[in-house]
Scaffold this motif. Structure first.
Motif, PDB file in Angstrom:
ATOM      1  N   LEU A 189      -5.432  -0.674 -10.569  1.00  0.00           N
ATOM      2  CA  LEU A 189      -5.647   0.994 -11.474  1.00  0.00           C
ATOM      3  C   LEU A 189      -6.628   1.966 -11.233  1.00  0.00           C
ATOM      4  O   LEU A 189      -5.778   3.087 -11.507  1.00  0.00           O
ATOM      5  CB  LEU A 189      -5.777   0.757 -13.258  1.00  0.00           C
ATOM      6  N   ALA A 190      -6.934   1.647 -10.931  1.00  0.00           N
ATOM      7  CA  ALA A 190      -8.042   2.687  -9.727  1.00  0.00           C
ATOM      8  C   ALA A 190      -7.201   3.181  -8.880  1.00  0.00           C
ATOM      9  O   ALA A 190      -7.685   4.473  -8.762  1.00  0.00           O
ATOM     10  CB  ALA A 190      -9.648   2.580  -9.818  1.00  0.00           C
ATOM     11  N   THR A 191      -7.229   2.456  -8.259  1.00  0.00           N
ATOM     12  CA  THR A 191      -6.234   2.575  -6.925  1.00  0.00           C
ATOM     13  C   THR A 191      -4.924   4.138  -6.992  1.00  0.00           C
ATOM     14  O   THR A 191      -4.621   4.870  -6.705  1.00  0.00           O
ATOM     15  CB  THR A 191      -5.826   1.622  -6.087  1.00  0.00           C
ATOM     16  N   GLY A 203      -4.771   5.577  -9.706  1.00  0.00           N
ATOM     17  CA  GLY A 203      -5.059   6.243 -11.019  1.00  0.00           C
ATOM     18  C   GLY A 203      -5.764   7.558  -9.471  1.00  0.00           C
ATOM     19  O   GLY A 203      -5.738   8.490  -9.328  1.00  0.00           O
ATOM     20  N   CYS A 204      -6.395   6.587  -8.126  1.00  0.00           N
ATOM     21  CA  CYS A 204      -6.973   7.958  -7.239  1.00  0.00           C
ATOM     22  C   CYS A 204      -5.402   9.009  -7.148  1.00  0.00           C
ATOM     23  O   CYS A 204      -5.269  10.256  -6.306  1.00  0.00           O
ATOM     24  CB  CYS A 204      -6.967   7.215  -5.504  1.00  0.00           C
ATOM     25  N   SER A 205      -4.098   8.240  -7.414  1.00  0.00           N
ATOM     26  CA  SER A 205      -3.064   9.723  -6.866  1.00  0.00           C
ATOM     27  C   SER A 205      -3.169  10.381  -8.524  1.00  0.00           C
ATOM     28  O   SER A 205      -2.077  11.726  -7.859  1.00  0.00           O
ATOM     29  CB  SER A 205      -2.033   8.559  -7.153  1.00  0.00           C
ATOM     30  N   LEU A 206      -4.096  10.153  -8.831  1.00  0.00           N
ATOM     31  CA  LEU A 206      -3.881  11.784  -9.809  1.00  0.00           C
ATOM     32  C   LEU A 206      -4.823  12.465 -10.106  1.00  0.00           C
ATOM     33  O   LEU A 206      -4.711  13.838 -10.607  1.00  0.00           O
ATOM     34  CB  LEU A 206      -3.836  11.393 -11.403  1.00  0.00           C
ATOM     35  N   ALA A 207      -6.036  11.941  -8.722  1.00  0.00           N
ATOM     36  CA  ALA A 207      -6.287  13.235  -8.880  1.00  0.00           C
ATOM     37  C   ALA A 207      -6.809  14.466  -8.261  1.00  0.00           C
ATOM     38  O   ALA A 207      -5.758  14.259  -7.257  1.00  0.00           O
ATOM     39  CB  ALA A 207      -7.710  12.703  -7.650  1.00  0.00           C
ATOM     40  N   GLU A 255     -12.232  14.143  -8.977  1.00  0.00           N
ATOM     41  CA  GLU A 255     -11.396  12.932 -10.077  1.00  0.00           C
ATOM     42  C   GLU A 255     -11.438  11.964  -9.506  1.00  0.00           C
ATOM     43  O   GLU A 255     -11.190  10.999  -9.863  1.00  0.00           O
ATOM     44  CB  GLU A 255     -10.188  13.852 -10.278  1.00  0.00           C
ATOM     45  N   ALA A 297     -12.683   7.367  -9.081  1.00  0.00           N
ATOM     46  CA  ALA A 297     -11.998   6.368  -8.842  1.00  0.00           C
ATOM     47  C   ALA A 297     -12.098   6.116  -7.807  1.00  0.00           C
ATOM     48  O   ALA A 297     -12.049   4.621  -7.857  1.00  0.00           O
ATOM     49  CB  ALA A 297      -9.946   6.960  -8.545  1.00  0.00           C
ATOM     50  N   GLN A 347      -0.522  10.211  -2.561  1.00  0.00           N
ATOM     51  CA  GLN A 347      -0.223  10.370  -4.094  1.00  0.00           C
ATOM     52  C   GLN A 347       0.704   9.292  -4.171  1.00  0.00           C
ATOM     53  O   GLN A 347       0.383   7.425  -4.639  1.00  0.00           O
ATOM     54  CB  GLN A 347       0.534  11.011  -4.673  1.00  0.00           C
ATOM     55  N   ILE A 383      -0.605   4.430  -4.951  1.00  0.00           N
ATOM     56  CA  ILE A 383       0.500   3.954  -6.058  1.00  0.00           C
ATOM     57  C   ILE A 383       1.116   3.015  -5.572  1.00  0.00           C
ATOM     58  O   ILE A 383       0.811   1.716  -6.091  1.00  0.00           O
ATOM     59  CB  ILE A 383       2.125   5.149  -6.505  1.00  0.00           C
TER      60      ILE A 383
END
Length: 463
Positions: A112-114, A116-120, A125, A129, A204, A208
């Motif tokens: 999930l954190a990986t 989540g990197c796409s949302l930085a 941020e 992540a 991004q 994902i």
């Protein structure tokens, strides 16, 4: 001293075959290997999620307006500091609680954190992540090492560890091979089906794609893995305390010190390979970046996969012949390979010769980590194995991951400033660390064998 008194003699046999030890019933072999397959895949995904960011430097810097220094922090400190520091408390949990839920939770978190990197949208941020990626991955090695030790008898255990560590090789090669593929795929998705990707940029989508398989694997583990029974535990441990592990280290300081120290020196070379070999082929031999990554991945994957699995069988073969110090011998062989083939790769006059030497070195590369898992299981009581692996993880992350990348860069910036200087910097690292590892491990053989014998006796009735 007679040969029978020599604990590293080939004529010395373990106290008793663990396969026939009364009172110990091992899980069904087919199920045990199924669990190893799941753990190996988890290891591969962990390395993929950890390493793939290195290939996204240009789009990340352009999109988030970050500097090279900040990108170095994202690759190093953000991941390794929390990954290493949290390893010990998670190891404590693994030695006292059910390990399967800890493993699954860690896998889900880092996946999930990986993603989540796409949302930085800022450096801060993305840094947070990456911290969570390290927190999740900190659960993998202590939990997996402890689980595997309870699935196989000691004579077969090195084979399972050999297969497990192949996940590291698979993930590293996949990071080079598939991150480029994911970038191409993301460009195609953005161009052809923009309504499906919601305005995401290519980097991004890569994050994902790297994180999603981990969630699928976590679900599969949840429905199909059982917590294995702990084998050979002297007594249950309920209180959280560092006293037991400090005690076992004080009883066998040379065995643990040389195993950890020697294998960490080898890992300095491993991280130098991962971090700097592409740059060496680009600067010294004039290869394109894409060609360097592709060739290293294509050559390294099959050779290193063979070596990772083969190393376990070699350690088992040596153990059956009475070499209780088999893990130390395997790790020392890796150190010799670093000196000979690692240095040859660095100083080869052509890219083709360098690639051949790289392949030869890869034959022994994973012997080191197989030796770590087998060695820790061989000399550590069951209820302390997770903690010992966590301590090794701390040392390898804080020392090897940092030094393997830092020393090469420091030498090229300070002493070898020409584009070809990276070859000399790498050669120095391989010569010094490989030699130091080999000497350390060979000096610790006798102490390791004595510690292994003492630990095996704990498994025997009335020992």
């Amino acid at each position: 001293m007679s040969q029978s008194d020599n604990p590293v003699s080939g004529d010395l046999k373990p106290p008793e075959s663990p396969n026939s030890t009364p009172g110990i019933v091992w899980p069904h072999r087919g199920y045990a290997w199924y669990v190893v397959a799941l753990l190996t895949l988890a290891y591969a995904l962990a390395i993929l999620d950890r390493v793939s960011i290195a290939l996204l430097i240009e789009p990340l810097e352009a999109s988030l307006h970050i500097t090279d220094t900040q990108f170095g922090l994202l690759q190093g400190m953000a991941f390794s500091l929390f990954y290493s520091v949290l390893g010990l408390p998670i190891g404590l949990l693994c030695d006292r609680k059910k390990r399967t839920p800890i493993l699954i939770a860690g896998l889900a978190l880092w996946s999930l954190a990986t993603m989540g990197c796409s949302l930085a949208s800022t450096f801060e941020e993305l840094f947070m992540a990456r911290i969570l990626v390290g927190v999740g991955e900190a659960a993998l090695v202590p939990a997996a090492a402890s689980i595997i030790a309870d699935l196989f008898p000691p004579t077969n255990r090195p084979k399972a560890y050999g297969v497990f560590v192949s996940g590291s090789t698979l993930g590293t090669a996949a990071a080079f091979l598939f991150s480029g593929f994911f970038l191409h795929l993301s460009h195609d998705l953005i161009e052809n089906v923009p309504h499906l990707v919601g305005g995401f940029q290519s980097w991004q989508l890569v994050f994902i794609m790297c994180g999603l398989p981990g969630l699928v694997l976590a679900l599969l583990m949840l429905v199909s893995m059982r917590e294995p029974k702990r084998q050979g535990v002297d007594s249950p441990v309920t209180a959280f305390s560092l006293k037991p592990i400090l005690k076992i280290f004080s009883q066998q300081p040379v065995a643990f010190g040389t195993l950890i120290g020697g294998t960490v020196l080898n890992l300095v070379c491993v991280y130098a390979i991962i971090g700097w070999f592409p740059a060496m082929f680009i600067r010294t031999h004039g290869w394109q970046a894409a060609d360097a990554g592709q060739m290293l991945g294509l050559v390294g994957m099959p050779v290193s996969l063979f070596a990772a699995a083969n190393s376990g069988w070699v350690i088992s073969w040596l153990t059956k012949r009475g070499h209780l110090d088999a893990p130390m011998l395997a790790a020392a062989a890796c150190g010799v390979s670093m000196v000979v083939f690692g240095t040859a790769t660095s100083l080869a006059p052509t890219g083709a010769l360098a690639l051949v030497a790289y392949a030869l070195n890869a034959l022994f590369l994973n012997w080191n980590i197989s030796a770590v898992y087998s060695g820790v299981a061989q000399i550590s009581p069951n209820q302390l194995r997770g903690q010992v692996m966590a301590i090794h993880t701390i040392a390898s992350s804080l020392i090897a991951m940092t030094a393997g990348n830092f020393f090469v860069g420091f030498l090229t910036d300070t002493f070898f400033t020409s584009p070809q200087g990276i070859s000399y910097a790498l050669a120095i690292v391989f010569l010094t660390c490989g030699t130091g590892s080999t000497i350390t491990l060979m000096l610790g053989r006798r102490a390791f064998a004595k510690a292994a014998m003492a630990n095996e006796e704990r498994l025997l009735p009335n020992a």
